[in-house]
Design a protein around this motif. Structure first.
Motif, short mmCIF file in Angstrom:
data_model
loop_
_atom_site.label_atom_id
_atom_site.label_comp_id
_atom_site.label_asym_id
_atom_site.label_seq_id
_atom_site.Cartn_x
_atom_site.Cartn_y
_atom_site.Cartn_z
N LEU A 30 0.86 -1.31 -0.12
CA LEU A 30 -0.11 0.01 -0.04
C LEU A 30 0.92 1.12 -0.10
N SER A 33 2.50 1.80 -3.54
CA SER A 33 1.42 2.17 -4.23
C SER A 33 1.17 3.66 -4.41
N ILE A 289 -2.90 -3.96 -5.31
CA ILE A 289 -4.26 -3.53 -4.56
C ILE A 289 -5.18 -3.78 -5.20
#
Length: 312
Positions: A30, A33, A289
């Motif tokens: 996360l 990203s 994700i």
């Protein structure tokens, strides 16, 4: 200390280990990203390290959504998974019913049916694409050449020659091509995972109520009616479990696609992640994700379906 508190205290290390095992990789993915993280960038060397100063916000997600292969990878993932699930469940039910009856050598047949499940995915893909599906050296090419030779001979036969002269010359299918490589993946994964479904269904059929079937026979029920109203409802829960477990595994297919087509017109989300991960870690993390979101959507749908099956 009460027994309940003691039990929770003993469970705490295992729960914490599982949380760390799951949350640390997910948190890192996360974080990556939302930043610019490119392994090889001579123009902007500061992007080669995962620093917070490279914050990009939702830029990686926009980049992935605008990528030409993203939506194709999503559609292809769902197409491959749904096709494999349909074929493995259908073949699994039919084969399980077929070998559930007593016949000579049933034990050997069961062992042979289960054995493909223990073949490694990469080995499975190499065997199928080279030895079976290859249009020149594989069994497909040999079989089609044999059929064409037989038709050529029959064209000169009396009485029936005119009929076979109308037949076209068959051409072998190249399963490495853009349009057909997905079908090759579906075929080889179905072959490998159908034994798993057979094993589950065959175990469930051992507990089927034979008195109900005997009563149905006395009432005049045929084989189709017995299958539809007795056997199929009995297999409802095993089918739901097989669908859920296989969907989880098949959403992460990679080796088969790499070996069959190298991603040429046949990509899913894991393969797209691998392509981005060669250099653009930020885009690969954003795609990861999206893959997690898709897997959770599929899991929620399947859990609802399984829950409804278990409640019925």
């Amino acid at each position: 200390m009460s027994k309940r508190k003691l039990a929770r205290l003993l469970q705490t290390p295992a729960v914490l280990l599982l949380l760390v095992w799951m949350l640390v990789p997910l948190s890192m993915t996360l974080y990556f990203s939302f930043i610019r993280y490119v392994l090889n960038n001579l123009r902007r060397p500061e992007w080669t390290t995962p620093a917070l100063s490279n914050w990009r916000g939702f830029g990686n997600y926009e980049f992935v959504l605008d990528a030409k292969d993203f939506w194709f990878a999503v559609q292809n993932s769902l197409f491959i998974v749904s096709s494999i699930l349909f074929l493995t469940v259908t073949l699994g039910v039919l084969i399980a019913i077929l070998i559930n009856r007593a016949f000579p050598g049933r034990g050997i047949v069961r062992v042979l049916l289960i054995s493909p499940f223990f073949v490694m995915p990469a080995v499975n893909a190499v065997l199928w694409i080279n030895m079976i599906l290859d249009p020149v050296l594989g069994l497909q090419g040999i079989a089609i050449r044999g059929i064409n030779d037989l038709i050529t001979l029959l064209k000169d036969a009396p009485l029936v020659g005119w009929f076979f002269s109308l037949w076209p010359t068959l051409e072998p299918i190249s399963f490495r091509a853009t349009q057909t490589s997905a079908y090759a993946v579906i075929i080889m994964v179905t072959w490998q995972w159908t034994p798993f479904a057979v094993l589950i269904f065959m175990t469930s059929l051992q507990s089927e109520d034979q008195q109900q079937k005997e009563a149905a026979v006395l009432d005049g029920a045929g084989a189709w009616s017995q299958f539809r109203f007795l056997t199929l409802p009995h297999l409802g829960r095993p089918i739901a479990i097989v669908v859920m477990l296989q969907a989880i595994f098949h959403l992460s297919l990679y080796a088969e696609i790499e070996i069959v087509s190298r991603g040429n017109g046949n990509k899913n989300l894991p393969y797209l992640i691998g392509e981005f991960a060669n250099n653009n870690i930020g885009a690969a993390s954003a795609t990861g994700i999206f893959a997690v979101i898709l897997a959770n959507i599929v899991a929620i749908f399947l859990l609802r379906m399984i829950g409804k099956t278990l409640m019925d």
